[in-house]
Scaffold this motif. Structure first.
Motif, mmCIF file in Angstrom:
data_model
loop_
_atom_site.group_PDB
_atom_site.id
_atom_site.type_symbol
_atom_site.label_atom_id
_atom_site.label_comp_id
_atom_site.label_asym_id
_atom_site.label_seq_id
_atom_site.Cartn_x
_atom_site.Cartn_y
_atom_site.Cartn_z
ATOM 1 N N MET A 68 93.616 -55.645 10.426
ATOM 2 C CA MET A 68 93.946 -54.643 9.989
ATOM 3 C C MET A 68 92.627 -53.475 9.741
ATOM 4 O O MET A 68 91.594 -53.864 9.785
ATOM 5 N N MET A 69 93.109 -52.489 9.597
ATOM 6 C CA MET A 69 92.046 -51.365 9.522
ATOM 7 C C MET A 69 92.680 -50.101 8.669
ATOM 8 O O MET A 69 94.003 -49.807 8.783
ATOM 9 N N GLN A 70 91.810 -49.383 8.383
ATOM 10 C CA GLN A 70 91.902 -48.069 7.618
ATOM 11 C C GLN A 70 91.098 -47.161 8.144
ATOM 12 O O GLN A 70 89.693 -47.348 7.885
ATOM 13 N N VAL A 71 91.199 -46.071 8.959
ATOM 14 C CA VAL A 71 90.360 -45.107 9.390
ATOM 15 C C VAL A 71 90.727 -43.901 8.743
ATOM 16 O O VAL A 71 91.794 -43.040 8.987
ATOM 17 N N PRO A 72 89.418 -43.464 8.157
ATOM 18 C CA PRO A 72 89.788 -41.800 7.672
ATOM 19 C C PRO A 72 90.029 -40.877 8.871
ATOM 20 O O PRO A 72 89.543 -41.095 10.007
ATOM 21 N N GLY A 73 91.209 -40.120 8.738
ATOM 22 C CA GLY A 73 91.746 -39.104 9.471
ATOM 23 C C GLY A 73 92.820 -39.889 10.532
ATOM 24 O O GLY A 73 93.298 -39.121 11.434
ATOM 25 N N PHE A 88 97.239 -57.040 3.180
ATOM 26 C CA PHE A 88 95.959 -57.856 2.998
ATOM 27 C C PHE A 88 95.950 -58.710 1.891
ATOM 28 O O PHE A 88 95.339 -59.818 1.951
ATOM 29 N N ALA A 89 96.705 -58.518 0.792
ATOM 30 C CA ALA A 89 96.678 -59.597 -0.154
ATOM 31 C C ALA A 89 97.433 -60.825 0.051
ATOM 32 O O ALA A 89 97.476 -61.732 -0.640
ATOM 33 N N VAL A 90 98.369 -60.725 0.975
ATOM 34 C CA VAL A 90 99.179 -61.863 1.230
ATOM 35 C C VAL A 90 98.868 -62.804 3.013
ATOM 36 O O VAL A 90 99.133 -63.636 3.062
ATOM 37 N N TRP A 91 97.826 -61.927 3.656
ATOM 38 C CA TRP A 91 97.657 -62.328 4.984
ATOM 39 C C TRP A 91 97.290 -63.977 5.008
ATOM 40 O O TRP A 91 97.792 -64.620 6.005
ATOM 41 N N TRP A 92 96.404 -64.288 4.104
ATOM 42 C CA TRP A 92 96.146 -65.651 4.183
ATOM 43 C C TRP A 92 96.778 -66.472 3.045
ATOM 44 O O TRP A 92 96.296 -67.691 2.674
ATOM 45 N N GLU A 93 97.727 -66.060 2.457
ATOM 46 C CA GLU A 93 98.444 -66.828 1.558
ATOM 47 C C GLU A 93 99.826 -67.251 1.949
ATOM 48 O O GLU A 93 100.306 -66.785 3.174
ATOM 49 N N PRO A 94 100.263 -68.272 1.350
ATOM 50 C CA PRO A 94 101.846 -68.766 1.796
ATOM 51 C C PRO A 94 102.764 -67.648 1.790
ATOM 52 O O PRO A 94 103.736 -67.724 2.634
ATOM 53 N N LEU A 139 106.210 -61.918 4.958
ATOM 54 C CA LEU A 139 105.912 -60.354 5.269
ATOM 55 C C LEU A 139 106.868 -59.886 6.182
ATOM 56 O O LEU A 139 107.098 -60.449 7.186
ATOM 57 N N ARG A 140 107.208 -58.497 5.582
ATOM 58 C CA ARG A 140 107.889 -57.705 6.750
ATOM 59 C C ARG A 140 107.450 -56.328 6.404
ATOM 60 O O ARG A 140 107.053 -55.627 5.361
#
Length: 160
Positions: free
Chosen positions: A51-56, A92-98, A103-104
């Motif tokens: 995952m990433m978030q890049v300004p612009g 991000f909140a669920v990536w390492w969770e059951p 996820l969709r």
């Protein structure tokens, strides 16, 4: 296939090649790329990040694009999906969770794919296996829907 490389500069070898794009195409257009001030990545480097978030450029999640090839082979691209900021936070909140298993994500393909292009094409990603990155599984775009469901000639699709 020894010695072939893809447009991402990586060698493509074997019957079932895997190609991992390091960055989304919109990030490649920025002068400082992933070094842009304010960039957030899920891991230490862009290559490792999911995952990433890049300004612009925006928020992105790594997904897998499997392409069925003749001779029973599969070409799998590790690509980036442009998503909304809310979807990035939810991911991000669920990536390492059951809950990750359910996820969709709906977004836009953030890498051009040889030989079709497809940059900014709408697509859906879902989790097939909780131990793997989500897979692109559907698209309202007729060409991308074909890419996801049809079998393609190996020598015409695998980057030369």
């Amino acid at each position: 296939m020894a010695g072939k490389t893809c447009s991402c500069g990586r060698a493509v070898d074997g019957a079932n090649p895997n190609v991992r794009f390091v960055l989304p195409d919109p990030v490649l257009e920025l002068p400082e790329r992933e070094g842009t001030p304010g960039t957030w990545m899920s891991h230490g480097t862009a290559r490792e990040s999911v995952m990433m978030q890049v300004p612009g450029a925006g928020p992105f999640v790594r997904v897998l694009l499997p392409i069925q090839l003749d001779r029973g082979h599969t070409l799998t691209y590790g690509v980036w999906l442009a998503v909304s900021p809310d979807d990035l936070q939810r991911t991000f909140a669920v990536w390492w969770e059951p809950e990750y298993a359910d996820l969709r994500l709906d977004g836009l393909l953030a890498n051009a794919i040889h030989p079709w292009g497809l940059l900014y094409t709408p697509v859906t990603a879902t989790v097939r296996d909780p131990e793997e990155t989500p897979y692109l599984t559907g698209s309202p775009d007729p060409l991308l829907a074909r890419v996801l469901t049809e079998t393609w000639v190996h020598d015409e699709v695998v980057p030369q």
